[in-house]
Scaffold this motif. Structure first.
Motif, PDB file in Angstrom:
ATOM      1  N   VAL A 240      54.325  37.181  36.018  1.00 29.36           N
ATOM      2  CA  VAL A 240      55.323  37.310  37.082  1.00 29.36           C
ATOM      3  C   VAL A 240      55.876  38.725  37.155  1.00 29.36           C
ATOM      4  O   VAL A 240      56.196  39.227  38.234  1.00 29.36           O
ATOM      5  CB  VAL A 240      56.448  36.276  36.894  1.00 29.36           C
ATOM      6  N   SER A 241      55.958  39.401  36.014  1.00 34.73           N
ATOM      7  CA  SER A 241      56.450  40.785  36.026  1.00 34.73           C
ATOM      8  C   SER A 241      55.475  41.722  36.732  1.00 34.73           C
ATOM      9  O   SER A 241      55.832  42.827  37.125  1.00 34.73           O
ATOM     10  CB  SER A 241      56.708  41.274  34.594  1.00 34.73           C
ATOM     11  N   ALA A 242      54.212  41.272  36.902  1.00 27.93           N
ATOM     12  CA  ALA A 242      53.200  42.064  37.611  1.00 27.93           C
ATOM     13  C   ALA A 242      52.644  41.279  38.795  1.00 27.93           C
ATOM     14  O   ALA A 242      51.468  41.407  39.162  1.00 27.93           O
ATOM     15  CB  ALA A 242      52.065  42.436  36.648  1.00 27.93           C
ATOM     16  N   LEU A 243      53.485  40.473  39.416  1.00 29.28           N
ATOM     17  CA  LEU A 243      53.027  39.557  40.465  1.00 29.28           C
ATOM     18  C   LEU A 243      52.403  40.276  41.660  1.00 29.28           C
ATOM     19  O   LEU A 243      51.488  39.743  42.303  1.00 29.28           O
ATOM     20  CB  LEU A 243      54.194  38.688  40.946  1.00 29.28           C
ATOM     21  N   GLU A 244      52.864  41.477  41.968  1.00 31.00           N
ATOM     22  CA  GLU A 244      52.304  42.216  43.104  1.00 31.00           C
ATOM     23  C   GLU A 244      50.799  42.410  42.964  1.00 31.00           C
ATOM     24  O   GLU A 244      50.069  42.435  43.960  1.00 31.00           O
ATOM     25  CB  GLU A 244      53.014  43.556  43.274  1.00 31.00           C
TER      26      GLU A 244
END
Length: 335
Positions: A240-244
């Motif tokens: 989620v911290s790298a969802l992009e």
């Protein structure tokens, strides 16, 4: 008169013993009153530690909710706030530092954060949130009777995964669903096991890709392209911290992306059955208020599930996929 004179010493002795007993009772009460009661009466400032595993919108919102609950209750609080930036070594160090600070209570935002502080102290009250399986993570004995010095709010409503799997099959026509998660996160492993079980029962195949850092997320997602017809990202902190990165791959390959939290929908995921992380943080803060005021202990306060589950759909993502948002979904729409 003579008889009264003889009785006087005994009366005085009895009164002395009674006063001594009353005085002893007051001393005992003073000694057993906790710091919360005294501080609430005297306006003492509490020192509250906050440890969060990584920055991302959902966890940040939970922390905001927690802090707001304490200030709404009128408590004077000094927050000692730390973020491990997804570094497990730093996570452990933060836990020990907060214990050494002598804080009155610790708020642990995520499973790794809660496990670290539980390992560091059995005396300081700990309130967690953003934890998926608190019993499986060995933070509490049960939701109803936590035991020990830990309680809090979990971030998985009992119906979330079941509803999402059903939506993937019935509304999106999925047959092979891809997921990316960190195998080192206990909460993620527990969720993926549940997704896999429910997917198999629904006749779907779950294809997994494992990561250990956020830098690996894009490549892991790309490895699923050609193998799956949709994606489902659970509430894994690393991913989620790298969802992009996931959104970029999903859009480029026209893969519907279901996610595990509403904030991830707002960032570009197609949809999620979820709740506001601010709300579970606020509820965790209300638990902390009770403890700091001396109105309860972690072992006495049941852990709680999210209260309000809803479906949120991202209109832009739906338009990109040429997907009609049906009234029967009873969904809220993020423009």
């Amino acid at each position: 008169m003579k008889n009264s004179t003889k009785k006087l010493p005994f009366l005085l002795l009895g009164m002395s013993l009674l006063l001594a007993a009353c005085g002893g009772g007051e001393t005992s009460t003073d000694q057993t009153e906790d710091k919360g009661s005294d501080a609430a009466q005297e306006g003492t400032t509490f020192k509250v530690g906050i440890t969060q595993i990584v920055e991302h919108p959902s966890l940040d919102a939970a922390t905001d909710g927690f802090k707001t609950a304490l200030t709404d209750a009128g408590l004077e609080v000094e927050f000692v706030e730390e973020n491990a930036q997804n570094d497990q070594s730093m996570n452990t160090t933060i836990a020990q530092n907060l214990v050494n600070e002598g804080v009155d209570l610790i708020f642990a935002n995520s499973t790794p954060s809660a496990q670290a502080v539980k390992g560091a102290t059995s005396d300081i009250p700990i309130i967690f949130t953003s934890v998926t399986d608190a019993v499986g993570a060995e933070l509490i004995d049960s939701m109803e009777a936590p035991g020990g010095n830990v309680t809090g709010t979990v971030d998985l409503h009992p119906d979330t995964i079941a509803n999402t799997v059903k939506f993937l099959k019935d509304e999106l026509g999925a047959k092979k669903v891809g997921t990316v998660y960190n195998t080192g996160e206990q909460n993620s492993v527990a969720q993926v096991q549940q997704v896999k079980k429910l997917a198999e029962e629904a006749g779907l195949e779950l294809v997994e890709a494992a990561v250990s850092t956020s830098a690996e997320v894009k490549q892991a997602t790309e490895s699923l392209v050609g193998q799956v017809d949709s994606l489902y990202i659970i509430t894994d902190n690393t991913v989620v911290s790298a969802l992009e990165s996931v959104i970029e791959v999903a859009n480029a390959n026209e893969l519907p992306l279901m996610v595990g939290e509403l904030d991830s929908v707002k960032r570009g995921g197609l949809g999620a059955y979820g709740f506001e992380y601010y709300d579970i943080g606020y509820e965790a803060g209300q638990m902390a208020v009770k403890i700091l005021k001396g109105e309860g202990t972690p072992s006495e306060i049941p852990a709680a599930y999210p209260a309000n589950l809803k479906l949120l759909i991202n209109k832009g993502a739906a338009d990109t996929l040429g997907l009609e948002i049906k009234e029967s979904w009873n969904a809220e729409v993020h423009e």
